[in-house]
Design an enzyme around this catalytic site. Structure first.
Site, PDB file in Angstrom:
ATOM      1  N   GLU A 296      17.504  43.266 -19.313  1.00  0.00           N
ATOM      2  CA  GLU A 296      16.302  44.047 -18.990  1.00  0.00           C
ATOM      3  C   GLU A 296      15.272  43.267 -18.180  1.00  0.00           C
ATOM      4  OE1 GLU A 296      14.630  46.111 -22.337  1.00  0.00           O
ATOM      5  OE2 GLU A 296      16.444  47.298 -22.644  1.00  0.00           O
TER       6      GLU A 296
ATOM      7  N   GLU B  53      22.974  48.876 -25.047  1.00  0.00           N
ATOM      8  CA  GLU B  53      22.024  49.186 -26.121  1.00  0.00           C
ATOM      9  C   GLU B  53      21.712  50.671 -26.116  1.00  0.00           C
ATOM     10  OE1 GLU B  53      18.294  47.032 -26.437  1.00  0.00           O
ATOM     11  OE2 GLU B  53      19.239  45.188 -25.714  1.00  0.00           O
TER      12      GLU B  53
END
Ligand code: NOJ
Length: 448
Positions: free
Chosen positions: A167, A354
């Protein structure tokens, strides 16, 4: 006929966590300070002044954690390595005790029949590097290159699945652009654009390191959390608008990684704030990868506005969300995210690295945590993912965030994402209803 919502054969099911959120032992066996250790101890940015010092104490409890993971039926596990455990100062001398810890951890995982998926960097930058300028300065990429070489050489005989970075937006824009991540500074767009550039450069080094030292069968990719525009209605016009929005939203990462350049439009708009790069950077940045990891929790609704231009439809205050206020419940992201990534950038193998939901679960009652809300959201997400797979989008696996409740960054220990309940005082683990359910899903390879 297959029962409904069956997933492809060999679909990878697993759990995900990250070192700083579960390991604890923040200053043990020579581990260096990370930027999150620093903010936890010296600022009031973190809910309840929680620290990462102990977390889930996974550093000491990993064997029983793997036994539980295995009992629940997980054969794959995404974890991260702590850069400051390997290089306490970010570069220079290696901390042998830290290196040895991950040898033991990986061996134990394998002994429990669990395949590791290792993220090289999940936000815990060594504080010593931040003191040199952190993601603002190019030196971070040199230090990362050495770190990546070291870990791939050490563990590459047993680790075959590598994820370079987690991320990027969270440790660049949200960290240096005055939002909510360490080191919590508030700088201008030029600095932020430069932090992105150094991050994608590190991604390139991660890929290079795996190609150079990873050995047979090694695979590597980035994990990104693109903003996913969902067409408000599935009309031609809204779909086209959402598609355009996806490209515009994700220009700083996907464009350079998949196309080896910054888009002219981005550079024009950035003007004097554009990042500085050096000759050869894009060759490294766009080295071919083996898969793309997507962290998908939520999305934004988009419709065709004037001239077909994308127009975001804002969430009203009563739009449903998890206890994490940013986590608007938009399961459609699990369909549109993979679809956009494969349609627009040609991502061949996609893993959902995720997905999950943050709720402030209460302690077990009679040994049970009845998190039907989390289970329902995950199930809704998996239905959308299934649709993408039915439509031939090449999604190969899914990692649920998270195995157990852990340190949720600025939200401390209050906000729980685990399917296993963690009692942070006794370190007792209690599988929640969602864990029992997910266990069946993994075992039967279909939604139940
Ligand atoms: C994304 C991050 O990778 C992870 O560290 C975090 O805990 C979850 N989302 C939930 O916010």
């Amino acid at each position: 006929m297959n029962p409904p919502y069956t997933f492809p054969r060999n679909f990878v099911w697993g759990f995900a966590t990250a070192a700083p959120q579960i390991e604890g032992a923040a200053f043990e066996d020579g581990k260096g300070e990370s930027i999150w250790d620093r903010v936890a101890h010296t600022t009031d940015r973190i809910h309840n002044h929680d620290t990462l010092d102990v977390a889930c104490d996974h550093y000491h409890l990993y064997k029983t954690d793997f036994a539980l993971m295995r009992k629940l039926g997980a054969k794959h596990y995404r974890l991260s390595l702590a850069w400051p455990r390997i290089y306490p100062q970010g570069r220079g001398a290696v901390n042998q005790k830290g290196v040895d810890f991950y040898h033991r951890l990986i061996d134990s995982m394998l002994a429990h029949g669990i395949t590791p998926w290792v993220t090289m960097f999940h936000w815990d930058l060594p504080q010593a590097l931040e003191d040199e300028g952190g993601w603002r300065v190019r030196g971070v990429a040199e230090a990362f290159a050495t770190y990546a070489d070291t870990i791939v050489r050490e563990y590459g005989d047993r680790v075959k699945n590598w994820i370079t970075l987690n991320e990027i937006v969270c440790f660049t824009r949200l960290a240096y652009g005055g939002i909510d991540k360490a080191p919590f500074t508030n700088e201008g767009e030029k600095v932020v654009n430069q932090t992105y550039h150094h991050a994608i450069l590190c991604h390139g080094h991660g890929v290079r390191a795996v190609r150079e030292h990873g050995g047979r069968g090694a695979r590597v990719g980035l994990t990104d959390n693109p903003t996913v525009p969902i067409p408000l209605s599935e009309t031609k016009e809204d779909i086209a608008a959402a598609r355009t929005a996806f490209i515009q939203n994700n220009t700083r990462i996907f464009e350079p990684i998949f196309h080896g350049r910054y888009a002219t439009d981005y550079l024009r708009k950035a003007g004097a704030d554009r990042p500085i790069w050096e000759k050869g950077d894009f060759d490294l940045i766009s080295l071919p990868t083996d898969f793309l990891g997507l962290n998908l929790y939520t999305g934004e609704f988009v419709r065709a506005g004037k001239g077909g231009r994308p127009e975001v439809v804002p969430f009203t205050p009563n739009y449903p969300c998890a206890d994490s206020p940013w986590l608007k419940l938009v399961p459609e992201a699990l369909y549109w995210g993979p679809r956009w990534a494969s349609e627009i950038y040609g991502a061949k193998a996609i893993y959902i690295t995720e997905n999950g939901a943050g709720y402030d679960d209460q302690p077990p009652v009679n040994g049970e945590v009845l998190d039907v809300h989390r289970r329902n959201y995950v199930r809704a997400c998996l239905k959308e993912l299934h649709r993408a797979i039915q439509e031939k989008v090449l999604v190969k696996g899914y990692f649920l965030w998270s195995f157990m409740d852990n340190f949720e960054w600025q939200d401390g220990y209050n906000r729980r994402f685990g399917v296993v309940y963690t009692d942070f005082v006794t370190q007792k683990r209690t599988p929640k209803l969602s864990a029992q359910w997910y266990s069946r899903v993994m075992a039967e390879n279909r939604l139940v």
